[in-house]
Write an enzyme that holds these catalytic residues in place. Structure first.
Site, PDB file in Angstrom:
ATOM      1  N   HIS A   1      -0.130   2.056   1.105  1.00  0.00           N
ATOM      2  CA  HIS A   1       0.293   2.720   0.035  1.00  0.00           C
ATOM      3  C   HIS A   1      -0.215   4.040   0.213  1.00  0.00           C
ATOM      4  O   HIS A   1       0.422   5.293  -0.153  1.00  0.00           O
ATOM      5  CB  HIS A   1       0.009   1.962  -1.294  1.00  0.00           C
ATOM      6  CG  HIS A   1       0.466   0.703  -1.380  1.00  0.00           C
ATOM      7  ND1 HIS A   1      -0.258  -0.424  -1.548  1.00  0.00           N
ATOM      8  CD2 HIS A   1       1.742   0.183  -1.659  1.00  0.00           C
ATOM      9  CE1 HIS A   1       0.406  -1.431  -1.642  1.00  0.00           C
ATOM     10  NE2 HIS A   1       1.688  -1.206  -1.709  1.00  0.00           N
TER      11      HIS A   1
ATOM     12  N   GLU B   1      -4.323   0.990   1.947  1.00  0.00           N
ATOM     13  CA  GLU B   1      -4.336   2.160   2.628  1.00  0.00           C
ATOM     14  C   GLU B   1      -2.729   2.412   3.358  1.00  0.00           C
ATOM     15  O   GLU B   1      -2.307   3.426   3.409  1.00  0.00           O
ATOM     16  CB  GLU B   1      -5.151   1.932   3.848  1.00  0.00           C
ATOM     17  CG  GLU B   1      -6.648   2.443   3.809  1.00  0.00           C
ATOM     18  CD  GLU B   1      -6.872   3.721   3.252  1.00  0.00           C
ATOM     19  OE1 GLU B   1      -6.029   4.495   3.621  1.00  0.00           O
ATOM     20  OE2 GLU B   1      -7.813   4.039   2.602  1.00  0.00           O
TER      21      GLU B   1
ATOM     22  N   GLN C   1      13.899  -3.785   3.944  1.00  0.00           N
ATOM     23  CA  GLN C   1      13.907  -3.182   2.785  1.00  0.00           C
ATOM     24  C   GLN C   1      14.365  -1.754   3.052  1.00  0.00           C
ATOM     25  O   GLN C   1      14.925  -1.245   2.140  1.00  0.00           O
ATOM     26  CB  GLN C   1      12.753  -3.282   2.066  1.00  0.00           C
ATOM     27  CG  GLN C   1      12.561  -2.506   0.702  1.00  0.00           C
ATOM     28  CD  GLN C   1      11.266  -2.910  -0.094  1.00  0.00           C
ATOM     29  OE1 GLN C   1      11.377  -3.935  -0.747  1.00  0.00           O
ATOM     30  NE2 GLN C   1      10.351  -2.189  -0.001  1.00  0.00           N
TER      31      GLN C   1
ATOM     32  N   MET D   1       3.959  -1.873  -5.982  1.00  0.00           N
ATOM     33  CA  MET D   1       3.866  -2.936  -6.917  1.00  0.00           C
ATOM     34  C   MET D   1       2.288  -3.155  -7.191  1.00  0.00           C
ATOM     35  O   MET D   1       1.946  -4.214  -7.710  1.00  0.00           O
ATOM     36  CB  MET D   1       4.404  -4.172  -6.407  1.00  0.00           C
ATOM     37  CG  MET D   1       5.900  -4.153  -6.463  1.00  0.00           C
ATOM     38  SD  MET D   1       6.792  -5.813  -6.730  1.00  0.00           S
ATOM     39  CE  MET D   1       5.944  -6.852  -5.282  1.00  0.00           C
TER      40      MET D   1
ATOM     41  N   SER E   1      -0.227  -6.375   0.250  1.00  0.00           N
ATOM     42  CA  SER E   1      -1.140  -7.006  -0.490  1.00  0.00           C
ATOM     43  C   SER E   1      -1.340  -8.497  -0.804  1.00  0.00           C
ATOM     44  O   SER E   1      -2.148  -9.011  -1.108  1.00  0.00           O
ATOM     45  CB  SER E   1      -0.368  -6.701  -2.326  1.00  0.00           C
ATOM     46  OG  SER E   1      -0.079  -5.231  -2.204  1.00  0.00           O
ATOM     47  N   ARG E   2      -0.440  -9.250  -0.108  1.00  0.00           N
ATOM     48  CA  ARG E   2      -0.300 -10.418   0.146  1.00  0.00           C
ATOM     49  C   ARG E   2      -1.290 -10.906   1.202  1.00  0.00           C
ATOM     50  O   ARG E   2      -1.579 -12.407   1.337  1.00  0.00           O
ATOM     51  CB  ARG E   2       0.913 -11.146   0.373  1.00  0.00           C
ATOM     52  CG  ARG E   2       1.895 -11.121  -0.577  1.00  0.00           C
ATOM     53  CD  ARG E   2       3.306 -11.929  -0.687  1.00  0.00           C
ATOM     54  NE  ARG E   2       4.029 -11.996  -1.750  1.00  0.00           N
ATOM     55  CZ  ARG E   2       5.010 -11.309  -2.149  1.00  0.00           C
ATOM     56  NH1 ARG E   2       5.335 -10.159  -1.248  1.00  0.00           N
ATOM     57  NH2 ARG E   2       5.758 -11.339  -2.990  1.00  0.00           N
TER      58      ARG E   2
END
Length: 279
Positions: A37, A35, A153, A30, A186-187
């Site tokens: 990803h 790192e 997930q 997203m 990311s959060r």
């Protein structure tokens, strides 16, 4: 690296390597790349001939009160990072193309989606599986690469791929962490400097609990209670869950066995963090 924005163009570009029998690795993201990803892309580069990394903030997986509008986005930086790790294709689809007007399909795995994170986010995983089922059918990769950090997930998408009979592999990549143990996300950008030590306590506590569970396989309830107390003492004000679960069914277990996973979700300030360790 080729940057592609339409599904038709992506299919056209992939037609030749597919006809040549080359393998295609797919890395869904997203954006707001880090790192974690990049580790997925690197793993795909080792194992597949062509690597496609997508950058798409999926609106279906956000509830109305969640952070879709404020989710971090930096396309220029993300594309530079994709090129740095030698992704072959960066695919940036639009919501209108994936979910055109009148789109009404829902793909869900209810037995795995309503527990853990699904209790507080009841529409989240249906949004993920609906998006991913469409993308995987459109893209038809050889393999999709997912991080273990988002363990539920991973389990849900494995089940979706199996139940739909999609001819591809789901390949898990270990969680990448900050120096203090905090799982990359990311959060994490939402965390204030003073909140970082509290956030880092999550992995520290999980790492302390795992050997205790292995040492006394029947003491699950007591060890989990100890973990909740340790998180509270570290400054965590809200714990959504801290559970030992079966690694395939996500059902809570009362005795340690093969394939168990220690999973947790906490809030640090206004930021929700998840993590897990194998037991």
């Amino acid at each position: 690296m080729i940057v592609i924005r339409s599904t038709a163009e992506l299919r056209r570009v992939l037609a030749e390597p597919r006809a040549q029998g080359k393998s295609i690795g797919y890395v869904p993201t997203m954006g707001a790349l880090h790192e974690g990803h990049l580790a997925l892309v690197r793993e795909a580069k080792v194992r597949d001939d062509v690597v496609v990394a997508s950058i798409f903030v999926n609106p279906l997986q956000f509830a109305p009160n969640e952070d879709f509008d404020t989710y971090p986005r930096d396309e220029e930086r993300d594309l530079a990072l994709c090129e740095k790790v030698a992704a072959d294709i960066a695919w940036l689809p639009t919501a209108d193309e994936l979910f055109p007007p009148g789109f009404g399909l829902t793909v869900a795995v209810p037995r795995l989606s309503g527990v853990l994170c699904g209790e507080g986010r009841p529409t989240h995983f249906a949004g993920v599986t609906t998006e991913m089922s469409k993308i995987l059918i459109l893209l038809a990769p050889t393999a999709v690469y997912l991080g273990e950090k988002d363990f539920q997930q991973l389990v849900v998408l494995r089940a979706m791929v199996r139940d739909l009979g999609l001819p591809l592999e789901v390949r898990a990549v270990p969680t990448v962490r900050e120096r203090d143990g905090l799982a990359l996300s990311s959060r994490n950008a939402y965390l204030a400097e003073a909140e970082r030590p509290v956030a880092a306590a999550l992995f520290r506590v999980l790492s302390e609990l795992a050997p205790k569970l292995r040492a006394d396989t029947g003491a699950v309830a007591a060890v989990l209670a100890e973990g909740r107390a340790a998180l509270t003492e570290a400054g965590v004000r809200r714990i959504d869950y801290l559970e030992l679960v079966d690694g395939e069914t996500l059902e809570p277990v009362s005795t340690v066995g093969s394939g168990n996973r220690l999973v947790a979700a906490i809030w640090v300030g206004s930021t929700r963090l998840i993590d897990n360790v194998a037991v």
